[in-house]
Design an enzyme around this catalytic site. Structure first.
Site, PDB file in Angstrom:
ATOM      1  N   ASN A  98     -41.176   3.629  38.959  1.00 48.82           N
ATOM      2  CA  ASN A  98     -39.898   3.189  40.267  1.00 48.82           C
ATOM      3  C   ASN A  98     -40.776   3.835  41.521  1.00 48.82           C
ATOM      4  OD1 ASN A  98     -37.627   2.596  41.434  1.00 48.82           O
ATOM      5  ND2 ASN A  98     -36.623   4.050  41.290  1.00 48.82           N
ATOM      6  N   ASN A 127     -34.701   8.399  28.030  1.00 48.68           N
ATOM      7  CA  ASN A 127     -35.505   8.633  28.737  1.00 48.68           C
ATOM      8  C   ASN A 127     -35.559  10.249  29.207  1.00 48.68           C
ATOM      9  OD1 ASN A 127     -38.332   7.641  30.785  1.00 48.68           O
ATOM     10  ND2 ASN A 127     -36.477   8.086  32.495  1.00 48.68           N
ATOM     11  N   SER A 156     -27.972  17.710  39.917  1.00 44.56           N
ATOM     12  CA  SER A 156     -27.577  16.871  40.806  1.00 44.56           C
ATOM     13  C   SER A 156     -25.422  17.903  41.202  1.00 44.56           C
ATOM     14  CB  SER A 156     -27.446  15.300  40.715  1.00 44.56           C
ATOM     15  OG  SER A 156     -26.150  14.543  41.475  1.00 44.56           O
ATOM     16  N   TYR A 207     -25.346   8.611  33.881  1.00 40.13           N
ATOM     17  CA  TYR A 207     -26.660   9.028  34.470  1.00 40.13           C
ATOM     18  C   TYR A 207     -25.933  11.018  34.747  1.00 40.13           C
ATOM     19  CZ  TYR A 207     -28.802  11.365  39.006  1.00 40.13           C
ATOM     20  OH  TYR A 207     -29.058  12.062  39.884  1.00 40.13           O
ATOM     21  N   LYS A 234     -28.228  14.753  32.835  1.00 41.21           N
ATOM     22  CA  LYS A 234     -28.017  15.604  34.259  1.00 41.21           C
ATOM     23  C   LYS A 234     -27.166  16.983  33.750  1.00 41.21           C
ATOM     24  CE  LYS A 234     -30.715  14.059  36.797  1.00 41.21           C
ATOM     25  NZ  LYS A 234     -32.400  14.018  36.710  1.00 41.21           N
ATOM     26  N   ASN A 270     -27.726   3.279  47.726  1.00 42.98           N
ATOM     27  CA  ASN A 270     -27.549   4.647  48.623  1.00 42.98           C
ATOM     28  C   ASN A 270     -27.530   4.387  50.174  1.00 42.98           C
ATOM     29  OD1 ASN A 270     -29.764   5.873  46.551  1.00 42.98           O
ATOM     30  ND2 ASN A 270     -27.461   6.462  46.255  1.00 42.98           N
ATOM     31  N   LEU A 271     -26.278   5.309  50.372  1.00 38.89           N
ATOM     32  CA  LEU A 271     -26.259   4.834  52.188  1.00 38.89           C
ATOM     33  C   LEU A 271     -27.639   4.515  52.978  1.00 38.89           C
ATOM     34  CD1 LEU A 271     -23.299   4.408  54.140  1.00 38.89           C
ATOM     35  CD2 LEU A 271     -22.987   6.505  53.927  1.00 38.89           C
ATOM     36  N   ILE A 310     -19.046   0.013  54.697  1.00 38.86           N
ATOM     37  CA  ILE A 310     -18.244   1.097  54.706  1.00 38.86           C
ATOM     38  C   ILE A 310     -17.303   1.596  53.352  1.00 38.86           C
ATOM     39  CG2 ILE A 310     -16.619   2.973  55.296  1.00 38.86           C
ATOM     40  CD1 ILE A 310     -17.968   2.514  57.883  1.00 38.86           C
ATOM     41  N   PHE A 311     -17.472   1.729  51.873  1.00 38.88           N
ATOM     42  CA  PHE A 311     -16.973   1.831  50.990  1.00 38.88           C
ATOM     43  C   PHE A 311     -15.583   3.083  51.208  1.00 38.88           C
ATOM     44  CE2 PHE A 311     -21.122   1.474  48.501  1.00 38.88           C
ATOM     45  CZ  PHE A 311     -21.114  -0.295  48.707  1.00 38.88           C
ATOM     46  N   GLY A 315     -15.670   5.363  41.285  1.00 39.70           N
ATOM     47  CA  GLY A 315     -16.549   6.296  41.021  1.00 39.70           C
ATOM     48  C   GLY A 315     -17.149   7.345  41.751  1.00 39.70           C
TER      49      GLY A 315
HETATM   50  C1  UD1 Z   1     -25.092   8.730  44.516  1.00 44.12           C
HETATM   51  C2  UD1 Z   1     -24.675   9.095  43.259  1.00 44.12           C
HETATM   52  C3  UD1 Z   1     -25.656  10.719  42.397  1.00 44.12           C
HETATM   53  C4  UD1 Z   1     -26.889   9.990  43.147  1.00 44.12           C
HETATM   54  C5  UD1 Z   1     -27.131  10.048  44.469  1.00 44.12           C
HETATM   55  C6  UD1 Z   1     -28.497  10.539  44.825  1.00 44.12           C
HETATM   56  C7  UD1 Z   1     -22.706   8.236  42.508  1.00 44.12           C
HETATM   57  C8  UD1 Z   1     -21.183   8.074  42.245  1.00 44.12           C
HETATM   58  N1  UD1 Z   1     -22.938   8.705  42.992  1.00 44.12           N
HETATM   59  O1  UD1 Z   1     -24.594   9.588  45.508  1.00 44.12           O
HETATM   60  O2  UD1 Z   1     -24.788  10.535  41.467  1.00 44.12           O
HETATM   61  O3  UD1 Z   1     -27.561  11.995  43.062  1.00 44.12           O
HETATM   62  O4  UD1 Z   1     -27.069   8.762  44.658  1.00 44.12           O
HETATM   63  O5  UD1 Z   1     -29.450   8.896  43.285  1.00 44.12           O
HETATM   64  O6  UD1 Z   1     -23.442   7.038  42.887  1.00 44.12           O
HETATM   65  N2  UD1 Z   1     -21.561   3.878  50.938  1.00 44.12           N
HETATM   66  C9  UD1 Z   1     -20.841   2.829  51.689  1.00 44.12           C
HETATM   67  N3  UD1 Z   1     -21.888   2.163  51.291  1.00 44.12           N
HETATM   68  C10 UD1 Z   1     -23.318   2.149  51.216  1.00 44.12           C
HETATM   69  C11 UD1 Z   1     -23.254   2.737  50.507  1.00 44.12           C
HETATM   70  C12 UD1 Z   1     -23.143   4.375  50.364  1.00 44.12           C
HETATM   71  O7  UD1 Z   1     -19.794   3.722  52.773  1.00 44.12           O
HETATM   72  O8  UD1 Z   1     -23.768   0.855  51.169  1.00 44.12           O
HETATM   73  C13 UD1 Z   1     -20.952   5.978  50.882  1.00 44.12           C
HETATM   74  C14 UD1 Z   1     -20.533   6.144  49.609  1.00 44.12           C
HETATM   75  O9  UD1 Z   1     -19.428   5.868  49.042  1.00 44.12           O
HETATM   76  C15 UD1 Z   1     -20.205   7.385  49.543  1.00 44.12           C
HETATM   77  C16 UD1 Z   1     -21.679   7.670  50.438  1.00 44.12           C
HETATM   78  O10 UD1 Z   1     -21.710   6.311  50.996  1.00 44.12           O
HETATM   79  O11 UD1 Z   1     -19.683   7.951  50.065  1.00 44.12           O
HETATM   80  C17 UD1 Z   1     -23.140   7.900  49.789  1.00 44.12           C
HETATM   81  O12 UD1 Z   1     -23.632   7.468  49.795  1.00 44.12           O
HETATM   82  P1  UD1 Z   1     -24.659   7.150  47.751  1.00 44.12           P
HETATM   83  O13 UD1 Z   1     -25.387   7.580  49.526  1.00 44.12           O
HETATM   84  O14 UD1 Z   1     -24.941   6.458  46.946  1.00 44.12           O
HETATM   85  O15 UD1 Z   1     -25.048   8.733  48.038  1.00 44.12           O
HETATM   86  P2  UD1 Z   1     -23.478   9.619  46.096  1.00 44.12           P
HETATM   87  O16 UD1 Z   1     -22.541   8.276  45.869  1.00 44.12           O
HETATM   88  O17 UD1 Z   1     -22.670  10.815  47.033  1.00 44.12           O
END
Ligand code: UD1
Length: 339
Positions: free
Chosen positions: A35, A99, A124, A149, A153, A199-200, A217-218, A297
């Site tokens: 990865n 893994n 985490s 996942y 942890k 991830n965001l 925005i979720f 989640g």
């Molecule tokens: C996620 C994982 C966490 C992991 C971390 C790093 C979950 C529930 N948790 O954290 O276990 O350690 O990634 O890999 O998945 N968001 C949006 N739009 C998007 C993407 C995200 O609005 O397209 C929002 C999400 O709702 C959240 C925030 O951005 O509120 C952060 O999201 P993200 O970056 O995916 O991290 P986590 O969910 O906090």
């Protein structure tokens, strides 16, 4: 001093390789590149001046670990190598347990066999679930995991705790990461998500670069000031430096068995909307975004109490969220230009 970094070509691993080198350690990477990309090694060479010694193998292999421990006289291990996609973990539970936990068990057994005593484990903030109080301290109760996942942890932490309780001569720290973002300011290394990022920040910078149409925005109906979720976004280089501080702390610790847990965040919560606004300001480009439903989640808010880390490890985050967003954007522009 030689330190084995499993998953050292990954996002947090590669930045930790830089931080270790800067602190005078010799990091040795063990990564099967399942990865991550080999080009990360060129980026590391650009930053540190030399290519780190790298074993392109899987860390779930006892023979491989034995050989590296002997050949390289390893004094400590930072164990990043793991699968980390929350959604995928629900589809492939056995692969994730095998893994993430199988490799941890083999690593611990081989460390004991070869007399390698210092270990840092990637945990985490996901272990806190939806916390009852904020900020979360290391004493905040761990909640039942909402993903496979997350469960790897939690179980990983339990395995480490039980290993030390049984009297084994190992010194171990679990670092509970909050949300790592950013990239090295040189733009030579950064996050390289495969496929559509979940991830965001990776999604945001790809959208700003025109690679995705818009960011969703979720949910904006959470009980927070602007309705969007709150997280503790930490610059990946600050997080990398926390590993060095934890390692130095372990090396100085004159006991045979030790296990403890530390939160690694900034101590400040930021909402999704705040992050978007900061990004637009820092990057100087408007971001195409829209509101969508909640993602299942997701927790409403989680951010760290960092007192324990500051007091015991002498570490605290130095970089701002704006620094991290500027570095992430610079990285995105660099990789877009290359492709
Ligand atoms: C996620 C994982 C966490 C992991 C971390 C790093 C979950 C529930 N948790 O954290 O276990 O350690 O990634 O890999 O998945 N968001 C949006 N739009 C998007 C993407 C995200 O609005 O397209 C929002 C999400 O709702 C959240 C925030 O951005 O509120 C952060 O999201 P993200 O970056 O995916 O991290 P986590 O969910 O906090």
């Amino acid at each position: 001093m030689n330190i084995l970094v499993t998953g050292g070509a990954g996002f947090i691993g590669s930045h930790t390789v830089v931080a270790l080198t800067e602190a005078g350690f010799r990091p040795i990477i063990l990564d099967d590149f399942s990865n991550s990309e080999k080009s990360v090694l060129d980026g590391l060479e650009q930053i540190t001046g030399s290519k780190p010694t790298t074993y392109a193998e899987n860390c779930h292999n006892r023979e491989t670990l034995r050989r590296i421990f002997k050949e390289e006289k390893i004094e400590g291990v930072i164990h990043f190598a793991a699968f980390k996609a929350v959604g995928e973990s629900m589809q492939k539970p056995l692969e994730y347990y095998d893994n993430n936990l199988g490799s941890l068990i083999v690593l611990l057994q081989t460390m004991l066999e070869c007399g390698v005593s210092n270990l840092i484990f990637s945990s985490s903030c996901t272990v806190y679930g939806e916390p009852d109080e904020l900020p979360v301290t290391e004493k905040t109760p761990v909640k039942p995991a909402s993903s496979v996942y997350g469960n790897t942890k939690q179980i990983g932490e339990e395995i480490l705790h039980d290993t030390i309780e049984a009297g084994n001569a190992l010194k171990i720290i679990s670092l509970r990461y909050f949300n790592p973002i950013g990239a090295h300011p040189s733009a030579a290394i950064g996050e390289l998500p495969r496929g559509v990022p979940s991830n965001l920040v990776p999604f945001m910078i790809q959208t700003a670069a025109g690679l995705r149409e818009s960011l969703t925005i979720f949910g904006d109906d959470y009980p927070t000031p602007d309705g969007t979720c709150i997280r503790d976004y930490i610059h990946v280089l600050d997080l990398a430096e926390a590993h060095v501080a934890a390692l130095q702390f372990l090396l100085k610790k004159d006991v045979s068995g030790y296990y403890d847990i530390f939160n690694v965040g900034t101590g400040r919560g930021a909402s999704v909307m705040e992050l978007i606004k900061s990004f637009e300001q820092v990057a100087g480009v408007p971001l195409n975004y829209k509101l969508g439903p909640r993602r299942s989640g997701d927790v409403t808010a989680v951010y760290a109490d960092v007192q324990k880390c500051t007091e015991q490890l002498g570490w605290k985050a130095k970089r701002s969220m704006q620094d991290a967003l500027a570095d992430a954007w610079r990285w995105q522009l660099a990789i877009t230009a290359q492709r």
